[in-house]
Motif scaffolding. Structure first.
Motif, PDB file in Angstrom:
ATOM      1  N   LYS A   2      19.867 -23.260   4.603  1.00  0.00           N
ATOM      2  CA  LYS A   2      18.892 -24.226   4.099  1.00  0.00           C
ATOM      3  C   LYS A   2      17.499 -23.938   4.664  1.00  0.00           C
ATOM      4  O   LYS A   2      17.358 -23.385   5.754  1.00  0.00           O
ATOM      5  CB  LYS A   2      19.332 -25.653   4.396  1.00  0.00           C
ATOM      6  CG  LYS A   2      19.470 -26.043   5.849  1.00  0.00           C
ATOM      7  CD  LYS A   2      19.900 -27.519   5.897  1.00  0.00           C
ATOM      8  CE  LYS A   2      19.694 -28.140   7.251  1.00  0.00           C
ATOM      9  NZ  LYS A   2      20.417 -27.522   8.343  1.00  0.00           N
ATOM     10  N   LYS A   3      16.512 -24.301   3.863  1.00  0.00           N
ATOM     11  CA  LYS A   3      15.119 -24.043   4.250  1.00  0.00           C
ATOM     12  C   LYS A   3      14.740 -24.860   5.483  1.00  0.00           C
ATOM     13  O   LYS A   3      15.145 -26.004   5.637  1.00  0.00           O
ATOM     14  CB  LYS A   3      14.179 -24.461   3.104  1.00  0.00           C
ATOM     15  CG  LYS A   3      14.300 -23.581   1.873  1.00  0.00           C
ATOM     16  CD  LYS A   3      13.341 -22.422   1.970  1.00  0.00           C
ATOM     17  CE  LYS A   3      13.236 -21.668   0.674  1.00  0.00           C
ATOM     18  NZ  LYS A   3      13.151 -20.234   0.868  1.00  0.00           N
ATOM     19  N   LEU A  24       2.767 -18.715   8.009  1.00  0.00           N
ATOM     20  CA  LEU A  24       3.969 -19.481   7.641  1.00  0.00           C
ATOM     21  C   LEU A  24       3.898 -20.027   6.218  1.00  0.00           C
ATOM     22  O   LEU A  24       2.824 -20.382   5.741  1.00  0.00           O
ATOM     23  CB  LEU A  24       4.155 -20.657   8.603  1.00  0.00           C
ATOM     24  CG  LEU A  24       4.771 -20.339   9.954  1.00  0.00           C
ATOM     25  CD1 LEU A  24       4.520 -21.483  10.923  1.00  0.00           C
ATOM     26  CD2 LEU A  24       6.272 -20.079   9.836  1.00  0.00           C
ATOM     27  N   PRO A  25       5.066 -20.123   5.563  1.00  0.00           N
ATOM     28  CA  PRO A  25       5.078 -20.750   4.232  1.00  0.00           C
ATOM     29  C   PRO A  25       4.559 -22.194   4.332  1.00  0.00           C
ATOM     30  O   PRO A  25       4.808 -22.876   5.328  1.00  0.00           O
ATOM     31  CB  PRO A  25       6.562 -20.748   3.846  1.00  0.00           C
ATOM     32  CG  PRO A  25       7.234 -19.799   4.769  1.00  0.00           C
ATOM     33  CD  PRO A  25       6.396 -19.692   5.995  1.00  0.00           C
ATOM     34  N   PHE A 191       6.218 -10.705  11.758  1.00  0.00           N
ATOM     35  CA  PHE A 191       6.440 -11.846  10.874  1.00  0.00           C
ATOM     36  C   PHE A 191       7.201 -11.458   9.622  1.00  0.00           C
ATOM     37  O   PHE A 191       8.060 -12.201   9.150  1.00  0.00           O
ATOM     38  CB  PHE A 191       5.092 -12.448  10.484  1.00  0.00           C
ATOM     39  CG  PHE A 191       5.223 -13.900  10.231  1.00  0.00           C
ATOM     40  CD1 PHE A 191       5.203 -14.791  11.279  1.00  0.00           C
ATOM     41  CD2 PHE A 191       5.426 -14.382   8.961  1.00  0.00           C
ATOM     42  CE1 PHE A 191       5.387 -16.137  11.057  1.00  0.00           C
ATOM     43  CE2 PHE A 191       5.604 -15.724   8.734  1.00  0.00           C
ATOM     44  CZ  PHE A 191       5.575 -16.605   9.788  1.00  0.00           C
ATOM     45  N   LYS A 192       6.867 -10.278   9.092  1.00  0.00           N
ATOM     46  CA  LYS A 192       7.561  -9.816   7.881  1.00  0.00           C
ATOM     47  C   LYS A 192       9.063  -9.719   8.139  1.00  0.00           C
ATOM     48  O   LYS A 192       9.876 -10.000   7.258  1.00  0.00           O
ATOM     49  CB  LYS A 192       7.022  -8.439   7.452  1.00  0.00           C
ATOM     50  CG  LYS A 192       5.735  -8.577   6.671  1.00  0.00           C
ATOM     51  CD  LYS A 192       5.456  -7.468   5.670  1.00  0.00           C
ATOM     52  CE  LYS A 192       5.693  -6.071   6.120  1.00  0.00           C
ATOM     53  NZ  LYS A 192       4.731  -5.105   5.569  1.00  0.00           N
ATOM     54  N   LYS A 193       9.415  -9.354   9.365  1.00  0.00           N
ATOM     55  CA  LYS A 193      10.845  -9.204   9.697  1.00  0.00           C
ATOM     56  C   LYS A 193      11.528 -10.564   9.867  1.00  0.00           C
ATOM     57  O   LYS A 193      12.730 -10.676   9.690  1.00  0.00           O
ATOM     58  CB  LYS A 193      11.002  -8.415  10.994  1.00  0.00           C
ATOM     59  CG  LYS A 193      10.521  -6.981  10.888  1.00  0.00           C
ATOM     60  CD  LYS A 193      10.711  -6.286  12.226  1.00  0.00           C
ATOM     61  CE  LYS A 193      10.156  -4.872  12.202  1.00  0.00           C
ATOM     62  NZ  LYS A 193      10.202  -4.243  13.528  1.00  0.00           N
ATOM     63  N   PHE A 197      14.200 -15.018   7.303  1.00  0.00           N
ATOM     64  CA  PHE A 197      14.969 -16.048   7.978  1.00  0.00           C
ATOM     65  C   PHE A 197      14.377 -17.438   7.739  1.00  0.00           C
ATOM     66  O   PHE A 197      15.057 -18.448   7.751  1.00  0.00           O
ATOM     67  CB  PHE A 197      14.992 -15.701   9.456  1.00  0.00           C
ATOM     68  CG  PHE A 197      15.454 -16.795  10.298  1.00  0.00           C
ATOM     69  CD1 PHE A 197      16.789 -17.099  10.388  1.00  0.00           C
ATOM     70  CD2 PHE A 197      14.550 -17.594  10.986  1.00  0.00           C
ATOM     71  CE1 PHE A 197      17.219 -18.146  11.144  1.00  0.00           C
ATOM     72  CE2 PHE A 197      14.972 -18.644  11.738  1.00  0.00           C
ATOM     73  CZ  PHE A 197      16.309 -18.930  11.831  1.00  0.00           C
ATOM     74  N   LEU A 198      13.050 -17.486   7.516  1.00  0.00           N
ATOM     75  CA  LEU A 198      12.407 -18.779   7.276  1.00  0.00           C
ATOM     76  C   LEU A 198      12.528 -19.154   5.796  1.00  0.00           C
ATOM     77  O   LEU A 198      12.193 -20.217   5.392  1.00  0.00           O
ATOM     78  CB  LEU A 198      10.937 -18.728   7.680  1.00  0.00           C
ATOM     79  CG  LEU A 198      10.678 -18.381   9.149  1.00  0.00           C
ATOM     80  CD1 LEU A 198       9.209 -18.095   9.381  1.00  0.00           C
ATOM     81  CD2 LEU A 198      11.114 -19.501  10.072  1.00  0.00           C
TER      82      LEU A 198
END
Length: 198
Positions: A2-3, A24-25, A191-193, A197-198
């Motif tokens: 889940k997000k 961050l999104p 962050f790209k890695k 996960f996020l």
């Protein structure tokens, strides 16, 4: 999976906080350590990864929130990879990076009086970790290679940005726009890695 909706950004460095928030999104609600008046833990690790995890676990336990923490720094080959994990400490108690940059130049002068006429290899390293309470969920590393500028240039960025010239570029991180820097630096690469996960 889940997000993630809520995330604590485990840093007391305003520059890092701003940069991580920009990456961050938008749907994630972020909190900063200052929202909880949290002081940083003692960074007793031997590596960037150790220290990143110390921070993300510590801040997560203090707040019961999932925490993303960063440990990053500058490695200069000719200085045996110093300042490395002590990058912030070179700025003294007040994290004065003008002081830290002067120290870099002093150490380079001691090593090689003629260093300004050479390409002094260096890299920025960033290790991001995500922890929830005492469990580390993810830990990734990003780095960007470059050289040390003869004089500090540019007012953008923070930390050692004014003396770091990324490979293939003519300008320091201190001279380029934050938007451009966020798309090319060590934090972005880490962050790209972690983004999947996020």
């Amino acid at each position: 999976m889940k997000k993630i909706k809520n995330l604590l950004i485990g840093t007391n460095n305003k520059g890092k906080l701003k940069e991580i928030r920009a990456l961050l999104p938008k749907y994630i609600k972020t909190y900063s350590t200052s929202d909880f008046n949290l002081k940083s833990p003692r960074e007793s690790g031997k590596t960037f990864a150790d220290n990143s995890i110390i921070k993300s676990k510590y801040f997560s336990k203090k707040t019961n929130l999932l925490c993303l923490a960063d440990d990053s720094g500058l490695e200069i080959d000719i200085l045996d990879k110093a300042p490395g994990i002590y990058s912030a400490r070179w700025g003294g108690k007040n994290l004065d990076f003008k002081k830290a940059i002067k120290r870099v130049y002093r150490e380079l002068d001691k090593k090689d009086k003629d260093w300004r006429n050479k390409k002094i290899k260096a890299r920025f390293i960033c290790v991001l970790s995500v922890s929830f309470l005492s469990k580390t969920i993810k830990c990734v590393k990003g780095k960007v290679e470059g050289t040390i500028s003869n004089i500090p240039k540019g007012k953008n960025g923070f930390g050692y940005d004014p003396i770091f010239i990324p490979i293939g570029k003519k300008f320091t991180f201190g001279e380029i726009s934050p938007k451009l820097k966020y798309k090319s630096d060590h934090r972005f690469k880490a962050f790209k890695k972690i983004k999947k996960f996020l």
